[in-house]
Structure formats: structure tokens, C-alpha cells
Design an enzyme around this catalytic site. Structure first.
Site, short mmCIF file in Angstrom:
data_model
loop_
_atom_site.label_atom_id
_atom_site.label_comp_id
_atom_site.label_asym_id
_atom_site.label_seq_id
_atom_site.Cartn_x
_atom_site.Cartn_y
_atom_site.Cartn_z
N TRP A 129 0.86 -1.19 0.00
CA TRP A 129 0.00 0.00 0.00
C TRP A 129 0.89 1.24 0.00
O TRP A 129 1.88 1.31 0.75
CB TRP A 129 -0.89 -0.03 1.25
CG TRP A 129 -1.79 1.16 1.41
CD1 TRP A 129 -2.56 1.75 0.44
CD2 TRP A 129 -2.03 1.90 2.61
NE1 TRP A 129 -3.26 2.79 0.97
CE2 TRP A 129 -2.95 2.92 2.30
CE3 TRP A 129 -1.54 1.80 3.92
CZ2 TRP A 129 -3.41 3.83 3.24
CZ3 TRP A 129 -2.00 2.70 4.86
CH2 TRP A 129 -2.91 3.70 4.53
N ASP A 210 -1.67 -6.73 8.67
CA ASP A 210 -2.58 -5.64 8.31
C ASP A 210 -3.82 -6.27 7.69
O ASP A 210 -3.74 -6.89 6.62
CB ASP A 210 -1.87 -4.71 7.31
CG ASP A 210 -2.71 -3.48 6.98
OD1 ASP A 210 -3.85 -3.38 7.47
OD2 ASP A 210 -2.22 -2.62 6.22
N LYS A 245 -13.69 -0.45 5.29
CA LYS A 245 -14.24 -1.10 4.10
C LYS A 245 -15.39 -2.04 4.47
O LYS A 245 -16.46 -1.95 3.89
CB LYS A 245 -13.16 -1.89 3.35
CG LYS A 245 -11.77 -1.33 3.46
CD LYS A 245 -11.52 -0.15 2.56
CE LYS A 245 -10.15 0.46 2.88
NZ LYS A 245 -9.69 1.44 1.95
C1 LMR Z 1 -6.50 2.55 -0.90
O1 LMR Z 1 -5.49 1.86 -0.87
O2 LMR Z 1 -6.94 3.03 -1.94
C2 LMR Z 1 -7.28 2.81 0.36
O3 LMR Z 1 -6.71 2.16 1.43
C3 LMR Z 1 -7.50 4.26 0.59
C4 LMR Z 1 -6.26 4.97 1.05
O4 LMR Z 1 -6.31 5.56 2.12
O5 LMR Z 1 -5.26 4.94 0.36
#
Ligand code: LMR
Length: 395
Positions: A129, A210, A245
Site C-alpha cells: 500500500w 494488516d 471497508k
Molecule cells: C486505498 O489503498 O486506496 C485505500 O486504502 C485508501 C487509502 O487511504 O489509500
């Protein structure tokens, strides 16, 4: 005071939303942030959440502080949701604090690690992420990566991952996505989870799980399988979870940071440090989202309703994965995109290049994260033809 400040680069995910909102093309498609959307492109408030909110408005008796851990009942219910009836709960080795979203949980986890070992290294998957590295570095941690996704074969680079994990020094932390890997959609199978868990125990790294998308992959229980297996295998771990989510509570900011300690006493000490980390950060977590989740999970009827609504979201995303693969073929795309139908959760990489991503945005108002990550939840039967025809053109 501020004259030295420079404008930071735009956030790779949130920056896209700003551009999308400003775009006047009626055909525009937002495949950026991981936000569930229904067929009409709307992010609904779940019906079970609406009922819980009505209940709260009528029954909330006080706005007095709840303390740095937040609601004890919410924390207990979240630990159960994640861990099921795992023995670590009966052994009283789990401690949970409510946090402002899953990101808040990650920040608390990172600071906890940093208190224990200043400047400690946390290993994250390559890719991960887009905000993980930033959150961990901001808390003082050193971030390194282990191989995860095989871009060429659109699959998991499990051998590379295992080789890297074997080399990790004892006492480092390793971040693992419990399910619905963000951004690749590639998850570990049960045998692979067992190998990673065994390595964690034998090598001595601390797993940080996570779990931001529980219920969006195969279901609430299956999605927690790897996490629970890890809890079977290692003595201590950290879990960062989110209700953004699966309860659709994005802007209400509710998540949780849970730890499993080696013993009751160890868990108590870690929890005390965690509470102090919270206190010096934001003192106490927001209560609204936690109260809604608590109400839903306290009622069998509301829990059933939530399960049904969650299933509807999960099934729609899975159907969109299939449809995307079919429609790309139908529109004459010869490149193999079948991997998208085999992946899990909200995200997949299209695997197209930067120029093609830019053309999708500039010429067709289709917004894809720069890594080529798409949020499958942004697809609908109404936009799939336009999307797949546009992809066919840029390819
Ligand atoms: C994403 O990865 O799009 C979501 O978790 C929203 C974010 O905060 O980035």
C-alpha cells in the site's frame, strides 16, 4: 518559521481523487482509491449502519471521555471478529485499542515497535500500500522490502519472498497483508501461510498483520485464516485492522490495533505502552464508528444483516473481475488478463505502462493509480464497455 517548507509530492492515491472530481467528462471512471461502489457508482451507508446510527442517536447517554483504549466492548468484539475463538483470547493474551481507522492502527503499531527498539526495521512487501512506508518512517522506523509480486508472470513471487524472509535479522518486524493484498490482489494460500508463520517463529521476526479488507476476499472467516494460523504458530504479534471497508465507515475513522503477548503479564506491559503512545498522539480515539460496530456485533439480527450486505459487496466485486476479463476479450484485447479473475479483494494491477495509464486519464478520463493498480469496485455494468474499449485503444 515555515519559509523552508516545500510542497510535498501529491499522494499517489488521494491525489487522483482530486483530479477525478475536477474532470467534467460524463464518462469518467474512478478506479483510484479503494472505496466500495455499487452499480450506480455510489458508496452507500450500509443499512445495518443506518439502524445502528438511529439507535445511537436515541440511546447515547453521555459524551464523556472513554479513555485511550476506546470502548472495551468494541475492542473485545473486534478481537473476536479477527481471531474467532482462538485460544489466545481465552488465554487472556490479546489487548486491543480502538484507533482512528486502520492507518491510525498502523501508526500506533509502528510507534510501539519504535518504543521497544528505536529505529527498528520493518519489512514490507514489494509492492505494498502506497502509504505503508510513509506511516512507518514517520514513526521513526527503518523500512526495507521483501519480494512479493512477480510482475512478469502476474503471480506471487513466493520463492523470492521466502528467501528474503529467511535472511531477516531476529527482532525485525515484517508487515504481512492478511488478505486482499493491496495493491496486487495476490494472497498466500494456506500452505504458504504455514511456511511464513514457521519462518517467523524460527527466524524470530515479529509479524505485523494488516487486515483492512476482511470479508472482501472469500468471506470473514477464510480471510482471517492466515492471521489465525500465525497466531497458532508465533508467541507474539501485532494486528492492525480497519472497519473502513467491511462496515463502510470510511470517514468515521475506526480501526483497531491488537497485540498478542507471550504471556498475560507481557500483554499487560505492551498494552500499557500502547496506551501511552495513544495518549501522546491524539489522547483518545473517535467513538462514533466504534459504537456503531459494537451495536451491530451485539445483535444477531444486525450481524446477519451486515453479513448479507458484506456478501453483496464481495460478490459484486468478484462478478466485476469476471466481467472485466470477458469484456477485454470481447473488445479484441489479445493480451492475457485472466489473472484478474483469480485475484482477491478490491485491487489488481492492470500491468500496463505509465504512458498507457496517462493516456487512459488524459484521453478517456479513466483514473488508475500510477502503478497500474485498479480498484475493481469502481467497475459497473454501465461503464465496463467504455472502460474495456478504452483499454483496447491504449494497448
Ligand atoms: C486505498 O489503498 O486506496 C485505500 O486504502 C485508501 C487509502 O487511504 O489509500
Amino acid at each position: 518559521m515555515f519559509s523552508q517548507l516545500q510542497h510535498p509530492p501529491a499522494d499517489p492515491i488521494l491525489g487522483l481523487s482530486v483530479k477525478f472530481k475536477a474532470d467534467s467528462n460524463p464518462n469518467k471512471i474512478d478506479l483510484g482509491p479503494g472505496i466500495y461502489k455499487d452499480e450506480a457508482g455510489h458508496t452507500p451507508v450500509l443499512a445495518c449502519v443506518k439502524i445502528a446510527e438511529d439507535f445511537r442517536v436515541k440511546n447515547e447517554a453521555s459524551k464523556a471521555y472513554l479513555g485511550s483504549a476506546g470502548s472495551a466492548s468494541f475492542n473485545e468484539k473486534i478481537a473476536q471478529l479477527i481471531l474467532g475463538d482462538h485460544r489466545v483470547i481465552a488465554e487472556n493474551r490479546v489487548r486491543t485499542v480502538s484507533t482512528p481507522g486502520g492507518t491510525g492502527a498502523l501508526r500506533i503499531a509502528a510507534e510501539l515497535i519504535n518504543r521497544s527498539k528505536p529505529g527498528a526495521t520493518i519489512w514490507v512487501s514489494d509492492p505494498t500500500w502506497a502509504n505503508h512506508q510513509g506511516v512507518f518512517k514517520a514513526a521513526g522506523l527503518t523500512v526495507k522490502t521483501y519480494p512479493y509480486y512477480d510482475y512478469a508472470n502476474k503471480s506471487l513471487n513466493f520463492d523470492g519472498m521466502i528467501e528474503a524472509l529467511k535472511q531477516i535479522p531476529k527482532g525485525d518486524a515484517v508487515l504481512l497483508h492478511a488478505c486482499c493484498h493491496n495493491p496486487s490482489g495476490m494472497d498466500l494460500n494456506p500452505e504458504q501461510w504455514q511456511q511464513v508463520a514457521d519462518l517467523s517463529r524460527d527466524v524470530g521476526f515479529t509479524p505485523v498483520l494488516d487486515i483492512a479488507y476482511q470479508g472482501f476476499g472469500q468471506g470473514l472467516e477464510v480471510d482471517a485464516f492466515g492471521l489465525r494460523l500465525m497466531a497458532d504458530t508465533v508467541e507474539q504479534m501485532i494486528i492492525c485492522s480497519s472497519c473502513s471497508k467491511n462496515f463502510g465507515l470510511y470517514r468515521d475513522r475506526i480501526g483497531a490495533c491488537s497485540i498478542i503477548g507471550k504471556s498475560v503479564i507481557a500483554a499487560d506491559i505492551i498494552a500499557a505502552v500502547m496506551l501511552n503512545v495513544v495518549r501522546v498522539n491524539y489522547s483518545m480515539p473517535p467513538a462514533h464508528g466504534a459504537a456503531l460496530v459494537e451495536t451491530i456485533l451485539s445483535s444477531q439480527e444486525l450481524t446477519n444483516q451486515w453479513h448479507a450486505e458484506l456478501k453483496e459487496m464481495r460478490d459484486r466485486i468478484a462478478a466485476m473481475r469476471q466481467l472485466l476479463v470477458e469484456k477485454l476479450l470481447e473488445n479484441g484485447v489479445t493480451r492475457d488478463f485472466s489473472f484478474i479473475a483469480r485475484q482477491n479483494g478490491m485491487f489488481s494491477f492492470l500491468g500496463i505502462d505509465t504512458e498507457q495509464i496517462q493516456r487512459l486519464q488524459d484521453e478517456y478520463s479513466i483514473y488508475v493509480v500510477g502503478s497500474s493498480r485498479i480498484s475493481v469496485a469502481g467497475l459497473a455494468t454501465s461503464n465496463i464497455d467504455y472502460l474495456t474499449q478504452s483499454i483496447a485503444k491504449v494497448l
